[in-house]
Design an enzyme around this catalytic site. Structure first.
Site, PDB file in Angstrom:
ATOM      1  N   PRO A  59       0.818  -1.218   0.000  1.00 22.36           N
ATOM      2  CG  PRO A  59       0.241  -0.783   2.217  1.00 22.36           C
ATOM      3  CD  PRO A  59       1.099  -1.670   1.366  1.00 22.36           C
TER       4      PRO A  59
ATOM      5  CE  LYS B 232      -0.543  -3.156  -7.329  1.00 18.70           C
ATOM      6  NZ  LYS B 232      -0.353  -1.692  -7.286  1.00 18.70           N
TER       7      LYS B 232
ATOM      8  CD  GLU C 256      -8.007   0.355   8.546  1.00 18.87           C
ATOM      9  OE1 GLU C 256      -8.272  -0.003   7.379  1.00 18.87           O
ATOM     10  OE2 GLU C 256      -6.998  -0.021   9.154  1.00 18.87           O
TER      11      GLU C 256
ATOM     12  CD  GLU D  22      -0.808  -5.335   8.151  1.00 22.08           C
ATOM     13  OE1 GLU D  22      -1.947  -5.062   8.617  1.00 22.08           O
ATOM     14  OE2 GLU D  22       0.004  -4.500   7.777  1.00 22.08           O
TER      15      GLU D  22
ATOM     16  CB  CYS E 259      -3.576  -1.208   9.347  1.00 20.25           C
ATOM     17  SG  CYS E 259      -1.888  -1.750   9.205  1.00 20.25           S
TER      18      CYS E 259
HETATM   19  P1  ADP Z   1      -5.888   1.242   0.098  1.00 17.69           P
HETATM   20  O1  ADP Z   1      -7.340   1.479   0.202  1.00 17.69           O
HETATM   21  O2  ADP Z   1      -5.155   1.361   1.365  1.00 17.69           O
HETATM   22  O3  ADP Z   1      -5.238   1.929  -1.066  1.00 17.69           O
HETATM   23  P2  ADP Z   1      -5.922  -1.142  -1.464  1.00 17.69           P
HETATM   24  O4  ADP Z   1      -6.213  -2.501  -0.975  1.00 17.69           O
HETATM   25  O5  ADP Z   1      -6.843  -0.546  -2.445  1.00 17.69           O
HETATM   26  O6  ADP Z   1      -5.756  -0.286  -0.160  1.00 17.69           O
HETATM   27  O7  ADP Z   1      -4.462  -1.074  -2.073  1.00 17.69           O
HETATM   28  C1  ADP Z   1      -3.359  -1.798  -1.581  1.00 17.69           C
HETATM   29  C2  ADP Z   1      -2.571  -2.334  -2.757  1.00 17.69           C
HETATM   30  O8  ADP Z   1      -3.415  -3.242  -3.473  1.00 17.69           O
HETATM   31  C3  ADP Z   1      -2.161  -1.272  -3.763  1.00 17.69           C
HETATM   32  O9  ADP Z   1      -0.889  -1.613  -4.295  1.00 17.69           O
HETATM   33  C4  ADP Z   1      -3.235  -1.388  -4.822  1.00 17.69           C
HETATM   34  O10 ADP Z   1      -2.819  -0.923  -6.096  1.00 17.69           O
HETATM   35  C5  ADP Z   1      -3.434  -2.886  -4.837  1.00 17.69           C
HETATM   36  N1  ADP Z   1      -4.698  -3.338  -5.441  1.00 17.69           N
HETATM   37  C6  ADP Z   1      -5.883  -2.709  -5.490  1.00 17.69           C
HETATM   38  N2  ADP Z   1      -6.797  -3.467  -6.125  1.00 17.69           N
HETATM   39  C7  ADP Z   1      -6.172  -4.610  -6.498  1.00 17.69           C
HETATM   40  C8  ADP Z   1      -6.543  -5.808  -7.173  1.00 17.69           C
HETATM   41  N3  ADP Z   1      -7.785  -5.986  -7.629  1.00 17.69           N
HETATM   42  N4  ADP Z   1      -5.617  -6.771  -7.350  1.00 17.69           N
HETATM   43  C9  ADP Z   1      -4.365  -6.613  -6.899  1.00 17.69           C
HETATM   44  N5  ADP Z   1      -3.941  -5.524  -6.248  1.00 17.69           N
HETATM   45  C10 ADP Z   1      -4.827  -4.534  -6.046  1.00 17.69           C
END
Ligand code: ADP
Length: 491
Positions: A162, A187, A393, A262, A296
């Site tokens: 994140p 990623k 949250e 997490e 978190c």
């Molecule tokens: P936040 O709301 O804290 O941004 P997310 O869960 O949306 O939390 O994002 C955390 C990570 O997950 C980021 O790297 C985001 O790009 C990635 N992410 C979001 N959607 C997907 C998905 N469908 N598949 C894989 N990774 C994702």
């Protein structure tokens, strides 16, 4: 202007990378698409990064898969010494990395320096732990057999991270993965990719071979699906929202990958009548307002027993009013902006919902007069655990306060949530501290302590806050397979 100055300084350090990393090469998206990254403190564009998808992710997986053979066969000592070099480089570049974090994430520079030190500590710790991946010899039930347990790296790991700790969430996952002999496709969040890319640049400089560590970013669902679909990826490690974590867990079922998650928290911060007021106020300030409430393990609900309620609210309000809000690069700033407009709108809607159901604003309660995406440090009272603000949250600088009468009631309120990451309690009664710690359904408990995360301590949650533990000696387990070898014909 300020963004340009910081970027120019970072460019001269060689740490400002703006491409993905596949097989040791810095790469653009194959179709040339890019995505802009913003400085949340002023809305300026910092730079663009490649908007990658399926094809680039597949290539990153292939290069990680190919690199696994040699990396996993190195001695643990060899992997350890390269990780140690990486740690040294991270620490040597502490200032530049911190500037990068403040630039893309917005947190005050001193918090960003804290993140670099915290993040680097995982590389140092797991450089040491690499040498302690011990096997076992078991008593054989047959006289001519011998039984051995061997621990081996799971293989290619997909690490999705994140934006709130853009460096530390990378190192907390990559440190143990590489220590075990795994290779990784990272990623990072598209909101904060530069810290990850700088860390990758330093990994290359430290002698971590091409393909061992790859970084792709862009279309999150496409990248996520490519990682999930590939049988070559043997583990997904994720930090982020509960909603995305659930999708990844479901998607991992098809190829039966290991999964570490997490996810979100809903941390209660319980103050009993017999607490030390000064300790509780200081800790509540840190636990709620550090990182602008965007961690978190940050406190989400403050539960205060009726006997200490008025004294606490008075001292807490004075402390919160003194917090300076502003650009993380400015001297004395304790609270930066939120990450983006969606985040501030969520905070606003939770506060509005609570007020409409009878909660009262004690301090703050609205966007800061700095404008953009700054929000006032806020306290709201008369909160009930049924309100949305106590169930979701918040991820922002709002402290909802709930008044309670008895210890049983406090435990019931604290556990009345699907989350179970961090919880805090404040009391000078030693029996109560044990009783309540044991009753709390949380993976991380602070007693007279409002926020703790160390590389030596296991980090992770109960219930829907996740699976597995990061950091500590337990943090290696999720990256290892256990193999049982039976030797026959042994005499
Ligand atoms: P936040 O709301 O804290 O941004 P997310 O869960 O949306 O939390 O994002 C955390 C990570 O997950 C980021 O790297 C985001 O790009 C990635 N992410 C979001 N959607 C997907 C998905 N469908 N598949 C894989 N990774 C994702």
């Amino acid at each position: 202007m300020e963004t340009e100055n910081v970027v120019a300084r970072l460019k001269s350090s060689g740490l400002f990378r703006t491409k993905g990393l596949i097989g040791g090469k810095w790469i653009d998206a194959y179709d040339g698409k890019t995505i802009e990254v913003y400085n949340p403190a002023n809305g300026e564009v910092i730079a663009s990064v490649p908007f990658m998808g399926e094809k680039e992710t597949k290539d990153a997986i292939s290069s990680a898969y190919d690199a696994f053979r040699d990396w996993s066969r190195l001695t643990a000592f060899d992997r350890s010494s390269r990780l140690r070099k990486w740690y040294n480089l991270l620490m040597e570049h502490k200032e530049e990395l911190a500037q990068l974090i403040t630039l893309e994430q917005g947190k005050p520079l001193n918090e960003a320096i804290g993140e670099v030190v915290y993040g680097a500590s995982f590389i140092e710790f797991f450089a040491e732990e690499a040498k302690r991946v011990n096997g076992d010899i078991l008593p054989s039930p047959m006289p001519d057999r011998r039984l051995f347990v061997l621990k081996q790296p799971v293989g290619v790991v997909g690490a999705i991270t994140p934006w709130n700790f853009p460096l530390a969430m990378i190192t907390r996952k990559v440190g143990p993965a590489l220590a075990c002999g795994c290779t990784v496709v990272i990623k990072p969040s598209e909101l904060t990719p530069f810290s990850a890319l700088a860390a990758a640049e330093l990994a290359i400089q430290s002698g971590i071979p091409p393909g061992v560590l790859n970084v792709v970013m862009g279309d999150a669902p496409k990248i996520g699906n490519s990682l999930l679909e590939s049988p070559q990826v043997r583990k997904i490690t994720f930090t982020g929202s509960t909603a995305v974590g659930k999708k990844l867990m479901a998607g991992a079922a098809e190829t039966v990958k290991k999964v570490s998650l997490e996810l979100g928290g809903n941390a209660p911060f319980i103050i009993f009548d017999d607490a030390d007021l000064e300790v509780a106020v200081k800790a509540s300030l840190a636990s709620k307002f550090l990182y602008t409430g965007q961690a978190c393990i940050c406190t989400n609900r403050i539960l205060v027993q009726e006997g200490i309620y008025d004294k606490f609210m008075n001292a807490f309000s004075n402390a919160v009013k003194s917090l300076k809000v502003g650009n993380g690069f400015s001297e004395g700033v304790a609270q930066g902006p939120l990450i983006n407009e969606a985040a501030i709108q969520k905070v606003e809607s939770l506060v509005q919902d609570a007020i409409s159901k009878g909660a009262k604003v004690v301090v703050g309660g609205k966007r800061h007069n700095l404008g953009l995406i700054f929000y006032e440090p806020t306290i709201i009272s008369d909160v009930k655990n049924e309100m949305l603000i106590a169930r979701q949250e918040i991820f922002g600088p709002v402290a909802p306060v709930i008044r309670f009468k008895t210890e049983e009631e406090a435990i019931q309120i604290a556990n009345d949530t699907d989350a179970g990451l961090a919880a805090y309690l404040f009391t000078n009664n030693i029996q109560r501290s044990w009783r309540v710690s044991e009753a709390l359904e949380y993976g991380i408990v602070g007693v007279n302590e409002g926020l703790h995360a160390y590389e030596v301590a296991p980090f992770g949650g109960f219930k829907q806050s996740g699976l597995g533990r990061e950091g500590s000696k337990y943090g290696l387990d999720d990256f290892l397979e256990i193999k049982c070898i039976c030797m026959g014909n042994m005499g």
